[in-house]
Scaffold this active site. Structure first.
Site, PDB file in Angstrom:
ATOM      1  N   HIS A 190     -12.516  13.523  13.817  1.00 55.05           N
ATOM      2  CA  HIS A 190     -13.872  12.993  13.719  1.00 55.05           C
ATOM      3  C   HIS A 190     -13.899  11.658  12.993  1.00 55.05           C
ATOM      4  O   HIS A 190     -12.897  11.193  12.441  1.00 55.05           O
ATOM      5  CB  HIS A 190     -14.793  14.002  13.030  1.00 55.05           C
ATOM      6  CG  HIS A 190     -14.429  14.293  11.599  1.00 55.05           C
ATOM      7  ND1 HIS A 190     -14.790  13.474  10.555  1.00 55.05           N
ATOM      8  CD2 HIS A 190     -13.742  15.334  11.044  1.00 55.05           C
ATOM      9  CE1 HIS A 190     -14.346  13.985   9.416  1.00 55.05           C
ATOM     10  NE2 HIS A 190     -13.701  15.113   9.691  1.00 55.05           N
ATOM     11  N   CYS A 206      -9.567  18.578   8.323  1.00 55.53           N
ATOM     12  CA  CYS A 206      -9.758  17.877   9.589  1.00 55.53           C
ATOM     13  C   CYS A 206      -9.073  16.513   9.560  1.00 55.53           C
ATOM     14  O   CYS A 206      -8.624  16.046   8.520  1.00 55.53           O
ATOM     15  CB  CYS A 206     -11.243  17.709   9.880  1.00 55.53           C
ATOM     16  SG  CYS A 206     -12.100  19.269  10.221  1.00 55.53           S
TER      17      CYS A 206
END
Length: 313
Positions: A190, A206
């Site tokens: 992301h 992440c």
């Protein structure tokens, strides 16, 4: 203390990104790019320089040990780590090497590779190695922090995270996210809404990219594209021109306590490579000790040097 200072300085500069695109080597080679030299100007510091070349701040620090990242002396010549060996994995889709804090994207045309700095999981929430694929592509994602992360944030910061953060400027996922099919689907590639953390271990597991980089990658990637996350601390290559090259990165720490003596566990393949005839063991040992992430030629007999390759001397 050093970590807090580094996070502070990372907040001081706007992003200026340039895509790092390299032609894939022919004839089985793995070396791409060229090292660059940057002469420090007044007002430069490592964050502005890393942004200019779209590299990670920690890799810039590794290749220029002893230089103050906050107040580098004007006139100092810095090595910019834009030369590297490709990881020893299939050249398909997205490849993330945790040890490098780099993401490699291999388009289907088979002619080039795009390389981006990434933020990865911090100590205690390390990003796992995995072979997976893109499960979903989500523009303007909302963020639902898991209960464990909310509890950790409350314990460490004394603040309660909301159960859901809607899309917008306060969303830490930025404007684009790609969900991976690994495990319960909680791992994402992301963007970010903050001007820091790229090229560092700062996330909850992440993979974080600069806003411009994730926008480009999001538009290139498709549902089902392969994603491989590896942790190759040592990369090596027998190049078609006869050069034996090694590239060594510091291993990821398992604790908050930094070790000045990070010992690398050598695989059988690495031991075999540095033990072959013609390899200078002193140069190999230097590379394994310095762990500066720069490709180094290990040949005993000096070959015609590549213009930008490190000699190891």
């Amino acid at each position: 203390m050093m970590r807090k200072l580094l996070l502070f300085i990372l907040c001081l500069s706007p992003l200026q990104l340039l895509a790092n695109v390299y032609s894939l080597p022919a004839n089985g080679g793995r070396l791409i790019g060229e090292l660059q030299i940057h002469e420090v100007q007044k007002g430069d510091y490592f964050k502005t320089i890393a942004d200019r070349y779209n590299i990670g701040i920690l890799e810039l620090m590794a290749t220029n040990p002893g230089v103050d990242p906050f107040l580098p002396t004007p006139g100092t010549k810095l090595t910019i780590p834009t030369q590297m060996l490709l990881p020893d994995v299939p050249r398909k889709g997205i490849v993330i090497n945790l040890a490098e804090l780099r993401l490699y994207y291999f388009p289907k045309n088979g002619h080039e590779v795009h390389v981006f700095p990434v933020g990865i999981g911090r100590v205690g929430r390390a990003t796992p190695e995995m072979v997976t694929k893109i499960k979903a592509r989500i523009p303007n994602p909302s963020w639902t922090p898991p209960a464990s992360l909310r509890a950790e944030h409350l314990r460490e910061k004394g603040e309660e995270l909301p159960r859901v953060v809607l899309a917008g400027p306060d969303n830490p996922l930025g404007k684009y996210a790609m969900q991976l099919s690994y495990g319960d689907g909680s791992y994402l590639i992301h963007g970010t809404n903050k001007d820091f953390g790229i090229g560092m271990r700062v996330s909850a597991g992440c993979i974080r990219l600069n806003p411009d980089d994730i926008e480009w990658l999001f538009n290139q990637s498709k549902y089902g594209d392969p994603v491989r996350i590896i942790n190759q601390t040592v990369k090596f290559s027998s190049e078609p021109d006869g050069r034996q090259i090694i590239e060594v990165h510091s291993p990821l720490s398992d604790s908050e306590l930094d070790s000045s003596d990070k010992v690398i566990s050598l695989s059988t393949k690495v031991v075999k490579f540095i033990s072959q005839d013609g390899v200078d063991n002193t140069k190999a040992n230097d590379a394994l000790l310095t762990q500066n992430g720069i490709p180094m030629v290990l040949n005993q007999d000096e070959l015609v040097p590549h213009e930008f390759i490190a000699s190891g001397e």
